[in-house]
Design an enzyme around this catalytic site. Sequence first.
Site, PDB file in Angstrom:
ATOM      1  N   GLU A   3       7.442  15.946 -26.842  1.00  0.00           N
ATOM      2  CA  GLU A   3       6.889  16.478 -25.580  1.00  0.00           C
ATOM      3  C   GLU A   3       7.482  17.854 -25.275  1.00  0.00           C
ATOM      4  O   GLU A   3       6.808  18.719 -24.718  1.00  0.00           O
ATOM      5  CB  GLU A   3       7.150  15.512 -24.411  1.00  0.00           C
TER       6      GLU A   3
ATOM      7  N   ARG B   1       0.814  -1.233   0.000  1.00  0.00           N
ATOM      8  CA  ARG B   1       0.000   0.000   0.000  1.00  0.00           C
ATOM      9  C   ARG B   1       0.839   1.272   0.000  1.00  0.00           C
ATOM     10  O   ARG B   1       0.367   2.331   0.403  1.00  0.00           O
ATOM     11  CB  ARG B   1      -0.986   0.020   1.172  1.00  0.00           C
TER      12      ARG B   1
ATOM     13  N   ARG C  92      -4.071  20.884 -15.422  1.00  0.00           N
ATOM     14  CA  ARG C  92      -3.130  19.823 -15.774  1.00  0.00           C
ATOM     15  C   ARG C  92      -3.503  19.100 -17.061  1.00  0.00           C
ATOM     16  O   ARG C  92      -2.629  18.554 -17.754  1.00  0.00           O
ATOM     17  CB  ARG C  92      -3.001  18.815 -14.623  1.00  0.00           C
TER      18      ARG C  92
ATOM     19  N   HIS D 191       5.677   6.717 -28.113  1.00  0.00           N
ATOM     20  CA  HIS D 191       4.699   7.644 -27.534  1.00  0.00           C
ATOM     21  C   HIS D 191       4.843   9.047 -28.131  1.00  0.00           C
ATOM     22  O   HIS D 191       3.852   9.651 -28.565  1.00  0.00           O
ATOM     23  CB  HIS D 191       4.887   7.683 -26.013  1.00  0.00           C
TER      24      HIS D 191
ATOM     25  N   LYS E  57       2.186  10.977 -11.977  1.00  0.00           N
ATOM     26  CA  LYS E  57       1.246  10.112 -12.692  1.00  0.00           C
ATOM     27  C   LYS E  57       1.935   8.788 -12.950  1.00  0.00           C
ATOM     28  O   LYS E  57       2.936   8.734 -13.667  1.00  0.00           O
ATOM     29  CB  LYS E  57       0.840  10.743 -14.021  1.00  0.00           C
TER      30      LYS E  57
ATOM     31  N   HIS F 219      -2.494  13.978 -26.974  1.00  0.00           N
ATOM     32  CA  HIS F 219      -2.460  12.639 -26.386  1.00  0.00           C
ATOM     33  C   HIS F 219      -3.728  11.834 -26.662  1.00  0.00           C
ATOM     34  O   HIS F 219      -3.669  10.605 -26.727  1.00  0.00           O
ATOM     35  CB  HIS F 219      -2.215  12.726 -24.876  1.00  0.00           C
TER      36      HIS F 219
ATOM     37  N   GLU G 293      -5.295  16.636 -11.717  1.00  0.00           N
ATOM     38  CA  GLU G 293      -5.883  16.905 -13.022  1.00  0.00           C
ATOM     39  C   GLU G 293      -7.383  17.145 -12.965  1.00  0.00           C
ATOM     40  O   GLU G 293      -8.177  16.447 -13.591  1.00  0.00           O
ATOM     41  CB  GLU G 293      -5.574  15.759 -14.008  1.00  0.00           C
TER      42      GLU G 293
ATOM     43  N   ASN H 204      -1.995  17.217 -21.867  1.00  0.00           N
ATOM     44  CA  ASN H 204      -2.399  16.117 -22.741  1.00  0.00           C
ATOM     45  C   ASN H 204      -2.599  16.529 -24.183  1.00  0.00           C
ATOM     46  O   ASN H 204      -3.171  15.763 -24.974  1.00  0.00           O
ATOM     47  CB  ASN H 204      -3.701  15.496 -22.209  1.00  0.00           C
TER      48      ASN H 204
ATOM     49  N   LYS I 273       6.271  22.050 -16.082  1.00  0.00           N
ATOM     50  CA  LYS I 273       5.486  20.933 -15.563  1.00  0.00           C
ATOM     51  C   LYS I 273       5.291  21.062 -14.058  1.00  0.00           C
ATOM     52  O   LYS I 273       4.194  20.800 -13.538  1.00  0.00           O
ATOM     53  CB  LYS I 273       6.163  19.607 -15.896  1.00  0.00           C
TER      54      LYS I 273
END
Lengths: 363, 363
Positions: free
Chosen positions: A184, A120, A240, A264, A142, A247, A236, A244, A226
């Site tokens: 990016e 956890r 935020r 990507h 993320k 994306h 987000e 994307n 960022k």
Amino acid sequence: MEKITVSLGDRSYPITIAAGLFNDPASFWPLKAGDNAMLVTNQTLAPIYLQKLSALLSAAGVKVDQVILPDGEQYKTLAVMDEVFTALLQKPHGRDTTLIALGGGVIGDLTGFAAASYQRGVRFIQVPTTLLSQVDSSVGGKTAVNHPLGKNMIGAFYQPASVVVDTDCLATLPPRELASGLAEVIKYGIILDGDFFQWLEQNLDALLALDEKAMAYCIRRCCELKAEVVAADERETGLRALLNLGHTFGHAIEAHMGYGNWLHGEAVAAGMVMAARTAERLGQFSAADTDRIIALLLRAGLPVHGPESMAAEEYLPHMMRDKKVLAGELRLVLPLAIGRSEVRAGVAHDMVLAAINDCQKSL
Amino acid sequence: MEKITVSLGDRSYPITIAAGLFNDPASFWPLKAGDNAMLVTNQTLAPIYLQKLSALLSAAGVKVDQVILPDGEQYKTLAVMDEVFTALLQKPHGRDTTLIALGGGVIGDLTGFAAASYQRGVRFIQVPTTLLSQVDSSVGGKTAVNHPLGKNMIGAFYQPASVVVDTDCLATLPPRELASGLAEVIKYGIILDGDFFQWLEQNLDALLALDEKAMAYCIRRCCELKAEVVAADERETGLRALLNLGHTFGHAIEAHMGYGNWLHGEAVAAGMVMAARTAERLGQFSAADTDRIIALLLRAGLPVHGPESMAAEEYLPHMMRDKKVLAGELRLVLPLAIGRSEVRAGVAHDMVLAAINDCQKSL
């Protein structure tokens, strides 16, 4: 050495950017003598870095184990993540261990989610080795793995304890991977910083030649942008989502083509042009600015349209699984100008299809 | 109707306890007309409840889908959790969906972790149908799946939006499952509340007969105790570890015997006697109090020693993977009196082995 802080209260953490960080155990703060750690990397990077980093940390009194995963986006899965848990439990590592993610976005995302989930939640350090992970995925917490029906669909918001960017890593990066990272980088210019976009137009050749000063500035500026966005909107709920850009289209390409076939950044590059064309059709973006984006992407060696084999209609089922979809409605990040963008709901599907076809015309 | 609040700031949530809750859609707050939801349950419960609850929620304007998993602790795995993600993505469900965990601890733990992870976190509601999950696992936000090398090793702290306890569910519960739940009920008495332990000695027969008034009080008192502990120590940095009395031994039994062969409460019952015997050997607990514990467990139909086929030495490798292990040192929850307990580090392994053997003598 450049230092930036991601400001998130008691979960704030530093990003350190410099050449030669892998020669100094102090780079790997907050690891200290007596700590346990598990280095997670892939089969491509292991022969280059693993022995060196293991020896460095062991000499500093850290007990280091290691797990080596297969290399590629197609291995960013729950099943491969389970190999990390098995390695941790075999020793066994306790709740006081630290995972070290040594690699690109796949290793960083998967290891981050493993750290969020093992017992956890245990501590982890991001050590990004690709330009893409250095400017984007290693910062902001993320973490995720892919599902056959959608990219990054299973994961957690979970912040690292620190991010260690050794720019020397870029020397061994294949050119296609470097270009993927530049996609990016260019994204930050389009969505948030027109001056930076202009700087990129002037300095792209230096970046492609891995000029140390230009690259350090570039990575630092991306991480700053960022860090600001993440500090303002960690989970987000608003701002935020701008990160994307391209994306939603790009994830459709990656999922349709099979993970790992399109990188990507390549998919995001094509997706940004599709977003720009959509914005043009909505009358909120000029064709001249789309041309600037296309010219910069082409100089970086990136695609500016989707795969020939993928029809416009094949994008939508994937796009409707995007995490920005709310109440069954597509939401897209669209540019308003070079350096300014918005999240827009309610764009007609026909207009999206037409914008994709606009891009495919250049094939 | 009994209502308790788990106080965790902006993540606080209600526990509602009553008979007949499954007849009123308002029980399933915060679900409302227009929401999407995914009911997650197992093959045993589906024929009993699924059609009824689906119809109830649909009539209230909630769009409900469903996924039915195999029944049993051996299915609390990453692979089975992936079936939930597949069901969610096939529709697809967005980030605004709500998972409903309808079942015992296995369904609750797995669905909670799926909710924590799907698109990095969606809302979920716990609807526990077993006594064990009603008094323990549905409250407090511990979610997890098992790994072959250790129970609950992969998961998240992730709180539900509400917990809905319909006591009518207990009527269809097999007697072994009821007893397994009573093990956790008795645990609360030992670790936190001597008066409640005494109440259990006086009312156990009423509970075994499913007396409505006695059962409602019992569940409410357990949830109150758990809610207090969780509010004080959500992420188990101290006090919350007391809830693990008997679990370090018990998890070893479950892992060694194969998940699903010993029920969780059965293993915890044997483990609590082992903990009591360890405390006796340390001179901090009386044999007379161990006898009270044994007598109550036996009346509930629970085991008071481990499996015959499992030697004391076979416990330790499993116990050393316990999440309470720090810096390679075992930490055990041990009673100080009926109603008072502590977490103790540094107990000699020999003493643990001797205490396990003390229990096995009664075989």
